[in-house]
Design an enzyme around this catalytic site. Structure first.
Site, mmCIF file in Angstrom:
data_model
loop_
_atom_site.group_PDB
_atom_site.id
_atom_site.type_symbol
_atom_site.label_atom_id
_atom_site.label_comp_id
_atom_site.label_asym_id
_atom_site.label_seq_id
_atom_site.Cartn_x
_atom_site.Cartn_y
_atom_site.Cartn_z
ATOM 1 N N SER A 130 0.824 -1.091 0.075
ATOM 2 C CA SER A 130 -0.025 0.117 0.111
ATOM 3 C C SER A 130 1.097 1.088 -0.094
ATOM 4 C CB SER A 130 -0.960 0.163 1.153
ATOM 5 O OG SER A 130 -0.210 -0.239 2.278
ATOM 6 N N LYS A 189 17.423 -0.796 -16.385
ATOM 7 C CA LYS A 189 17.344 0.643 -16.636
ATOM 8 C C LYS A 189 17.752 1.606 -15.814
ATOM 9 C CE LYS A 189 13.417 1.761 -14.123
ATOM 10 N NZ LYS A 189 12.317 2.036 -13.772
#
Lengths: 379, 379
Positions: free
Chosen positions: A24, A218
């Site tokens: 969350s 990346k």
């Protein structure tokens, strides 16, 4: 490995699918919002979408209460109204035993702990999962993408999502895309139905490993981009270094996994995420600062100084890459990844990255399509 | 079409190869400098490299005199010392009849005129050329890359170069790469030997058409990137629009040409040049200004206002793309290129670009590898 991949249509016999978000933080909350809104509109999902909350007290009130009463994640996504049917649940056992579709968005470092707990409960054998976690684990000197780890531990099929997805911008409903790596058509359809919305397009590609390698690597390319910024390189040079990084990323994926698809690299997980990460984002900024400090600051110090409690993924993924590369004696095939590690941890000055590629013999090796280590298959 | 592709080894029987640069703007001058320095070091090139100068008076002196006496191109590359063996020649006939290797770097709009004049002289039938010209012509509703045009008019073999190559940065010897599209191995070797240097790496790929389509179309993608900047899009959105543009660029190349290679798009001409062009450069800046002006300025006005005499290639290439796309009724396969045209020339507000892609039915079509119009072959 999975003994059996259950059909979602079979599972639907007993009723609509129960969706649970595991995590969350800001990205989990945004995905929870999208899933909850889509669940309302589809017959195949249970109306209530649950979000697992590691309970904490925020301004004198439980976080689960904030979400369930005020419909706001006051800690990780303040100021955004969440749908009424997104329900916070702090009990992981409750979630574990009654979920058909798990969405994993916990931070990298908590995955193993959470999966261990989940695996101790009676998870539905027909359940499916999707991993939005960036990075990978190392297992027996090979990269282990999180979807594989989740499949191994929970014995359920797991897809993977990665893309140019800054959580805050998607919370603002700014147009973006993501790449869904899947292996069976049913999973592609169900995750797309649950998560695709007009401002968040889900592009399914049958290449789970490629999607996840892009999402992790990346951040390492972004370190090199940050070094370029510190060195005041022109735009040619920065683009060239990013391109070389991109080529090494492709080669790395193809060496360690079967079935990597070129289109993954052209999709959101590849091209789009790499360029946003290299022209903005925390890894490139911190790498610039690291290079400018000329060896007088560690990554940990920069993290504390610049990130206000957030974690930097580039340096740790760089270490993971380097350990795999050196174990397999692949330094010459990955000159950029190797020099990024040396700059980051062995006091090599950032400028060495440029002089390295100015030597005529240093070029990323062009791999043939069928050249790989055959270490791992792509399930 | 070429009747015969002569071997460079045969040509070498009569002595070292005479190199001439056609064009003396900033990029031509930088390439001339590199070629002249490399020619000194190689047995196969004549020591003197010639650069054709469209004679003009600069500070009271002929431009050719500036280059030959002061070794400086005082108009287009002031402040850089040129090699003594780079010799300015204003007479095009002299160049035409005694050159083995032509390097074309004239601006887009002068190519046809220059080639027409050259073709009126007795060009050596064994000569070779390379085109560094960006953009393409339209012939019979098909894109005609400049290497093909040069081949057709001069009847000599022509290769193509494109990449993330800001001339000024290469003059400063900043590290960069370029992509050389070639069709025969000898041409690849000779151009690499003439132009590759430690700060300017030449990557040969056997895909001339792909290299040139990238070099032209990236300027159109940059217009879309500039619209994103004007709309204050987040980094996700801009990267997503660039990615969609990249996909349409690939599809466009594959539709109109045989033999397009994926690796071209991952090389300097593709990935690296597209990202530098979209995160800097004149097309993106002017497109931002165009969008902010909300229909009150034309491209021509912006060009005058912002570019100090330089030309903008994005809008004209956008018109070329649109004419080809509409002729073949391909609007649905190229939604981004089509909307960029509509924004640029039909008073459609820039925001329409985003709403277009938020419609669920608008997605760039995934082309199958063998799906193309078979209009042109790739010689």
């Amino acid at each position: 490995m999975l003994s059996h991949n259950y059909s979602i249509l079979e599972t639907l016999r007993r009723g609509p699918l129960q969706v649970s978000i595991i995590g969350s933080g800001n990205w989990g909350t945004v995905i929870g919002k999208i899933a909850a809104l889509n669940a309302k509109e589809s017959y195949i999902f249970e109306n209530v979408v649950r979000i697992w909350v590691h309970e904490e007290i925020v301004e004198g009130r439980k976080l689960s209460e904030w979400i369930n009463v005020e419909h706001e994640n006051s800690k990780y996504l303040p100021g955004y109204r969440l749908p009424d049917n997104l329900v916070a649940v702090p009990d992981l056992e409750d979630i574990a035993t009654s979920t058909d579709l798990f969405i994993f968005v916990v931070p990298h470092q908590f995955v193993e702990k959470v999966c261990e707990i989940l695996s101790s409960y009676a998870i539905r054998r027909t359940a499916k999962a999707v991993s939005l976690i960036k990075g990978f684990l190392i297992d027996n000197w090979k990269p282990l993408p999180f979807h594989q780890y989740i499949q191994n531990v929970l014995k359920i099929e797991c897809s993977a999502i990665s893309g140019a997805n800054v959580a805050k911008d998607i919370a603002d409903e700014q147009f973006s895309e993501t790449t869904l790596g899947y292996s069976d058509q049913e999973s592609a359809v169900v995750w797309q139905q649950l998560l695709d919305t007009k401002y968040f397009k889900v592009n399914p590609i049958p290449d789970k490993c490629g999607v996840q390698i892009c999402g992790a690597v990346k951040n390492v390319i972004a370190l090199a981009a940050g070094f370029c910024d510190a060195l005041n390189c022109g735009s040619n040079t920065k683009a060239t270094i990013i391109r070389i990084g991109f080529e090494e990323m492709k080669n790395f994926a193809n060496l360690f996994f079967d079935g990597i698809l070129e289109e993954t690299f052209f999709d959101s997980a590849g091209l789009a995420d790499t360029i946003t990460t290299c022209y903005g984002g925390r890894n490139v900024k911190c790498a610039k600062e690291f290079a400018l400090a000329e060896g007088n600051k560690t990554w940990e110090e920069i993290e504390v100084e610049m990130l206000n409690g957030q974690k930097l993924q580039g340096p740790s993924t760089c270490c993971d890459l380097f350990s795999v590369i050196t174990h397999h004696k692949l330094e010459q095939s990955f000159p950029l990844f190797t020099i990024i590690y040396c700059i980051s941890y062995q006091h090599v000055p950032p400028h060495a990255m440029l002089t390295l590629f100015q030597r005529s013999e240093t070029r990323p090796i062009r791999l043939k399509k069928d050249c790989h280590l055959c270490i791992s298959s792509n399930p």
